[in-house]
Design an enzyme around this catalytic site. Sequence first.
Site, PDB file in Angstrom:
ATOM      1  N   ASN A  92       3.590  -6.358   4.527  1.00  0.00           N
ATOM      2  CA  ASN A  92       2.754  -7.039   3.939  1.00  0.00           C
ATOM      3  C   ASN A  92       1.116  -6.693   4.822  1.00  0.00           C
ATOM      4  O   ASN A  92       1.177  -6.783   6.028  1.00  0.00           O
ATOM      5  CB  ASN A  92       2.755  -8.701   3.873  1.00  0.00           C
ATOM      6  N   ASP A  94      -1.217  -8.902   4.175  1.00  0.00           N
ATOM      7  CA  ASP A  94      -1.866 -10.230   4.164  1.00  0.00           C
ATOM      8  C   ASP A  94      -1.795 -10.783   5.665  1.00  0.00           C
ATOM      9  O   ASP A  94      -0.724 -10.200   6.423  1.00  0.00           O
ATOM     10  CB  ASP A  94      -1.378 -11.274   3.283  1.00  0.00           C
ATOM     11  N   HIS A 109       2.450  -1.720   7.713  1.00  0.00           N
ATOM     12  CA  HIS A 109       1.401  -0.948   6.590  1.00  0.00           C
ATOM     13  C   HIS A 109       0.007  -1.429   6.584  1.00  0.00           C
ATOM     14  O   HIS A 109      -0.847  -1.203   5.788  1.00  0.00           O
ATOM     15  CB  HIS A 109       1.569  -1.569   5.060  1.00  0.00           C
ATOM     16  N   CYS A 117     -14.120   2.664  10.050  1.00  0.00           N
ATOM     17  CA  CYS A 117     -14.883   3.540   9.812  1.00  0.00           C
ATOM     18  C   CYS A 117     -14.420   4.982   9.411  1.00  0.00           C
ATOM     19  O   CYS A 117     -13.580   5.482  10.525  1.00  0.00           O
ATOM     20  CB  CYS A 117     -16.135   3.788  10.977  1.00  0.00           C
ATOM     21  N   CYS A 140     -20.341   1.361   8.153  1.00  0.00           N
ATOM     22  CA  CYS A 140     -20.390   0.907   9.704  1.00  0.00           C
ATOM     23  C   CYS A 140     -21.557   0.634  10.441  1.00  0.00           C
ATOM     24  O   CYS A 140     -22.655   1.034  10.222  1.00  0.00           O
ATOM     25  CB  CYS A 140     -19.810   2.479  10.209  1.00  0.00           C
ATOM     26  N   CYS A 143     -22.437   3.811  12.881  1.00  0.00           N
ATOM     27  CA  CYS A 143     -22.829   4.880  12.682  1.00  0.00           C
ATOM     28  C   CYS A 143     -23.221   5.100  11.011  1.00  0.00           C
ATOM     29  O   CYS A 143     -23.424   6.344  10.485  1.00  0.00           O
ATOM     30  CB  CYS A 143     -21.949   6.194  12.747  1.00  0.00           C
ATOM     31  N   THR A 181      11.869  -7.842   0.309  1.00  0.00           N
ATOM     32  CA  THR A 181      11.631  -6.635  -0.066  1.00  0.00           C
ATOM     33  C   THR A 181      12.343  -5.814  -0.674  1.00  0.00           C
ATOM     34  O   THR A 181      13.520  -5.906  -0.870  1.00  0.00           O
ATOM     35  CB  THR A 181      11.300  -5.740   1.413  1.00  0.00           C
ATOM     36  N   SER A 182      11.786  -4.697  -1.687  1.00  0.00           N
ATOM     37  CA  SER A 182      12.728  -4.100  -2.662  1.00  0.00           C
ATOM     38  C   SER A 182      13.196  -2.970  -2.099  1.00  0.00           C
ATOM     39  O   SER A 182      14.216  -2.289  -2.835  1.00  0.00           O
ATOM     40  CB  SER A 182      11.522  -3.484  -3.777  1.00  0.00           C
ATOM     41  N   GLU A 210      17.128 -10.778  -6.030  1.00  0.00           N
ATOM     42  CA  GLU A 210      18.049 -10.013  -6.661  1.00  0.00           C
ATOM     43  C   GLU A 210      18.758  -8.829  -5.762  1.00  0.00           C
ATOM     44  O   GLU A 210      18.103  -8.752  -4.639  1.00  0.00           O
ATOM     45  CB  GLU A 210      17.391  -9.253  -7.815  1.00  0.00           C
TER      46      GLU A 210
HETATM   47  C1  BV8 Z   1       4.647   8.194   4.841  1.00  0.00           C
HETATM   48  C2  BV8 Z   1      -0.189  -0.858   1.878  1.00  0.00           C
HETATM   49  C3  BV8 Z   1       4.850  10.153   5.813  1.00  0.00           C
HETATM   50  C4  BV8 Z   1      -1.415  -0.701   1.097  1.00  0.00           C
HETATM   51  C5  BV8 Z   1       1.858   0.042   1.128  1.00  0.00           C
HETATM   52  C6  BV8 Z   1      10.133  10.262  -2.183  1.00  0.00           C
HETATM   53  C7  BV8 Z   1      11.288   9.747  -1.674  1.00  0.00           C
HETATM   54  C8  BV8 Z   1      11.128   8.999  -0.345  1.00  0.00           C
HETATM   55  C9  BV8 Z   1       9.752   8.836   0.079  1.00  0.00           C
HETATM   56  C10 BV8 Z   1       8.539   9.212  -0.441  1.00  0.00           C
HETATM   57  C11 BV8 Z   1       9.230  10.171  -1.670  1.00  0.00           C
HETATM   58  N1  BV8 Z   1       7.645  10.424  -1.991  1.00  0.00           N
HETATM   59  C12 BV8 Z   1       6.749  10.137  -1.084  1.00  0.00           C
HETATM   60  C13 BV8 Z   1       7.542   9.127  -0.158  1.00  0.00           C
HETATM   61  C14 BV8 Z   1       6.942   8.541   0.984  1.00  0.00           C
HETATM   62  C15 BV8 Z   1       6.244   7.067   0.288  1.00  0.00           C
HETATM   63  C16 BV8 Z   1       7.382   6.335  -0.512  1.00  0.00           C
HETATM   64  O1  BV8 Z   1       8.150   5.611   0.297  1.00  0.00           O
HETATM   65  N2  BV8 Z   1       7.279   6.326  -1.627  1.00  0.00           N
HETATM   66  C17 BV8 Z   1       8.295   5.625  -2.401  1.00  0.00           C
HETATM   67  C18 BV8 Z   1       7.389   4.785  -3.141  1.00  0.00           C
HETATM   68  C19 BV8 Z   1       9.158   6.462  -3.011  1.00  0.00           C
HETATM   69  N3  BV8 Z   1       5.904   6.502   1.385  1.00  0.00           N
HETATM   70  C20 BV8 Z   1       4.805   6.951   2.209  1.00  0.00           C
HETATM   71  O2  BV8 Z   1       3.943   7.454   1.760  1.00  0.00           O
HETATM   72  C21 BV8 Z   1       4.517   6.258   3.430  1.00  0.00           C
HETATM   73  N4  BV8 Z   1       4.134   7.187   4.502  1.00  0.00           N
HETATM   74  O3  BV8 Z   1       5.910   8.413   4.504  1.00  0.00           O
HETATM   75  O4  BV8 Z   1       4.083   8.971   5.619  1.00  0.00           O
HETATM   76  C22 BV8 Z   1       4.178  11.173   4.999  1.00  0.00           C
HETATM   77  C23 BV8 Z   1       3.042  11.548   5.481  1.00  0.00           C
HETATM   78  C24 BV8 Z   1       2.335  12.696   4.554  1.00  0.00           C
HETATM   79  C25 BV8 Z   1       2.897  13.119   3.482  1.00  0.00           C
HETATM   80  C26 BV8 Z   1       4.147  12.705   3.181  1.00  0.00           C
HETATM   81  C27 BV8 Z   1       4.868  11.768   3.814  1.00  0.00           C
HETATM   82  C28 BV8 Z   1       3.466   5.128   3.338  1.00  0.00           C
HETATM   83  C29 BV8 Z   1       4.072   3.721   2.556  1.00  0.00           C
HETATM   84  C30 BV8 Z   1       2.780   2.950   2.602  1.00  0.00           C
HETATM   85  C31 BV8 Z   1       2.343   2.604   1.571  1.00  0.00           C
HETATM   86  N5  BV8 Z   1       1.457   1.402   1.465  1.00  0.00           N
HETATM   87  N6  BV8 Z   1       0.931  -0.650   1.181  1.00  0.00           N
HETATM   88  C32 BV8 Z   1      -1.536  -1.716   0.488  1.00  0.00           C
HETATM   89  O5  BV8 Z   1      -0.751  -2.953   0.279  1.00  0.00           O
HETATM   90  O6  BV8 Z   1      -2.879  -1.952  -0.114  1.00  0.00           O
HETATM   91  S1  BV8 Z   1       3.203  -0.059   0.004  1.00  0.00           S
HETATM   92  C33 BV8 Z   1       3.367  -1.423  -0.601  1.00  0.00           C
HETATM   93  O7  BV8 Z   1       4.782  -1.551  -0.961  1.00  0.00           O
HETATM   94  C34 BV8 Z   1       3.367  -2.663   0.335  1.00  0.00           C
HETATM   95  O8  BV8 Z   1       2.998  -2.320   1.603  1.00  0.00           O
HETATM   96  C35 BV8 Z   1       4.696  -3.222   0.026  1.00  0.00           C
HETATM   97  O9  BV8 Z   1       5.013  -4.318   1.186  1.00  0.00           O
HETATM   98  C36 BV8 Z   1       5.570  -2.477   0.101  1.00  0.00           C
HETATM   99  C37 BV8 Z   1       6.767  -2.523  -0.005  1.00  0.00           C
HETATM  100  O10 BV8 Z   1       6.964  -3.336  -1.522  1.00  0.00           O
HETATM  101  P1  BV8 Z   1       7.789  -4.526  -1.233  1.00  0.00           P
HETATM  102  O11 BV8 Z   1       7.139  -5.324  -0.113  1.00  0.00           O
HETATM  103  O12 BV8 Z   1       9.080  -4.446  -0.963  1.00  0.00           O
HETATM  104  O13 BV8 Z   1       7.245  -5.415  -2.575  1.00  0.00           O
HETATM  105  P2  BV8 Z   1       7.900  -5.281  -3.741  1.00  0.00           P
HETATM  106  O14 BV8 Z   1       7.053  -5.737  -4.974  1.00  0.00           O
HETATM  107  O15 BV8 Z   1       8.379  -3.753  -4.191  1.00  0.00           O
HETATM  108  O16 BV8 Z   1       9.502  -5.763  -3.899  1.00  0.00           O
HETATM  109  C38 BV8 Z   1       9.249  -7.152  -3.581  1.00  0.00           C
HETATM  110  C39 BV8 Z   1      10.628  -7.723  -3.496  1.00  0.00           C
HETATM  111  O17 BV8 Z   1      10.675  -9.075  -3.394  1.00  0.00           O
HETATM  112  C40 BV8 Z   1      11.754  -7.610  -4.644  1.00  0.00           C
HETATM  113  O18 BV8 Z   1      12.790  -7.143  -4.009  1.00  0.00           O
HETATM  114  C41 BV8 Z   1      11.680  -8.847  -4.978  1.00  0.00           C
HETATM  115  O19 BV8 Z   1      13.046  -8.956  -5.956  1.00  0.00           O
HETATM  116  C42 BV8 Z   1      11.600  -9.728  -4.058  1.00  0.00           C
HETATM  117  N7  BV8 Z   1      11.174 -11.288  -4.469  1.00  0.00           N
HETATM  118  C43 BV8 Z   1      10.180 -11.532  -5.270  1.00  0.00           C
HETATM  119  N8  BV8 Z   1      10.156 -12.866  -5.331  1.00  0.00           N
HETATM  120  C44 BV8 Z   1      10.914 -13.277  -4.146  1.00  0.00           C
HETATM  121  C45 BV8 Z   1      11.418 -12.153  -3.725  1.00  0.00           C
HETATM  122  N9  BV8 Z   1      12.605 -12.419  -2.831  1.00  0.00           N
HETATM  123  C46 BV8 Z   1      12.524 -13.659  -2.361  1.00  0.00           C
HETATM  124  N10 BV8 Z   1      12.180 -14.719  -2.711  1.00  0.00           N
HETATM  125  C47 BV8 Z   1      11.015 -14.656  -3.879  1.00  0.00           C
HETATM  126  N11 BV8 Z   1      10.477 -15.608  -3.995  1.00  0.00           N
HETATM  127 ZN    ZN Z   2     -18.656   4.606  12.381  1.00  0.00          ZN
END
Ligand code: BV8
Ligand code: ZN
Length: 241
Positions: A92, A94, A109, A117, A140, A143, A181-182, A210
């Site tokens: 997260n 936040d 993340h 910057c 910034c 700069c 987390t999903s 779930e």
């Molecule tokens: C990287 C920050 C190397 C910004 C975020 C193909 C296969 C595998 C991987 C990849 C692929 N293609 C690309 C990739 C890599 C990619 C990736 O994983 N893609 C996925 C979607 C397929 N990952 C990346 O790019 C990462 N970097 O790999 O670097 C690289 C470098 C160069 C080139 C290639 C690779 C970077 C990933 C970070 C992205 N940034 N956020 C912002 O927030 O503004 S991701 C975003 O998703 C958030 O950070 C969030 O935390 C994160 C995960 O989501 P969750 O937190 O799990 O939230 P979600 O809604 O999905 O699920 C909520 C869960 O809560 C659910 O399960 C629900 O049931 C549950 N829930 C709901 N309510 C409740 C609850 N549980 C309990 N109680 C409740 N009340």
């Molecule tokens: Zn700067």
Amino acid sequence: MIPSEARITIISGSGISKASGIPTFRGKDGLWKNYDFMELATPKAFRTNPQLVWEWYYWRLGLISQTNPNKAHLALKSLEDAEYDIVILTQNVDNLHERAGSSRVYHLHGEIYKRRCIQCNDVSYWDASADFENPIVPKCTKCDSMLRPSVVWFNETLDPNIVEKSYSRLQETDLLLIVGTSGLVYPVANFPFIAKQENRQIEIIEFNIESTPLSSMANKTVLGPVEDTLPKFVFEIIKDS
Ligand code: BV8
Ligand code: ZN
């Protein structure tokens, strides 16, 4: 019974912040429902239209600033108060874990309150007086180049130091709680599998409403809203300690 010297690590996702009023990314009322995430939060989107990306982040900053930590965040703080060795690896952006009082929080993340910057990498924080109603691209002070949110976008690498610290923590973890987390975003989605492979005695408990791709590898999945299930779980740990 969790011995008081147990090292407990939490991997949290947006599900822990939902009860505070911050929508999750996926699911029926997911944040991404109204926005195309790949449209708004990727390096390419920022290069093409920084104003639009900032508008999304201003909207989220405004939303998060109106929220408070919920009982799930506070339950993790009470574990720390009960002298357990707790580290939170959060996806997260936040600051609700910190505002609940948790002291060892690694932001895998990035942090939405942090800006960087694009030219000189100077880092600064939004302060409490910031006006999130008026989305202008911040500049910034050193700069005068554009600032970007200091978060990790898709296809950006995570901070290697934080990843390294997380891996070594998982190697020495006795109890891993995977909370809200999903398990779909990598590399964090792999962390529990790596931990299980390299740390045979680790116990893994998932808290979610779930099942997820992590459920089959966890020792147990506690189904239900984490704001209810986690306080109960923590209460039992502290009561038996
Ligand atoms: C990287 C920050 C190397 C910004 C975020 C193909 C296969 C595998 C991987 C990849 C692929 N293609 C690309 C990739 C890599 C990619 C990736 O994983 N893609 C996925 C979607 C397929 N990952 C990346 O790019 C990462 N970097 O790999 O670097 C690289 C470098 C160069 C080139 C290639 C690779 C970077 C990933 C970070 C992205 N940034 N956020 C912002 O927030 O503004 S991701 C975003 O998703 C958030 O950070 C969030 O935390 C994160 C995960 O989501 P969750 O937190 O799990 O939230 P979600 O809604 O999905 O699920 C909520 C869960 O809560 C659910 O399960 C629900 O049931 C549950 N829930 C709901 N309510 C409740 C609850 N549980 C309990 N109680 C409740 N009340
Ligand atoms: Zn700067």
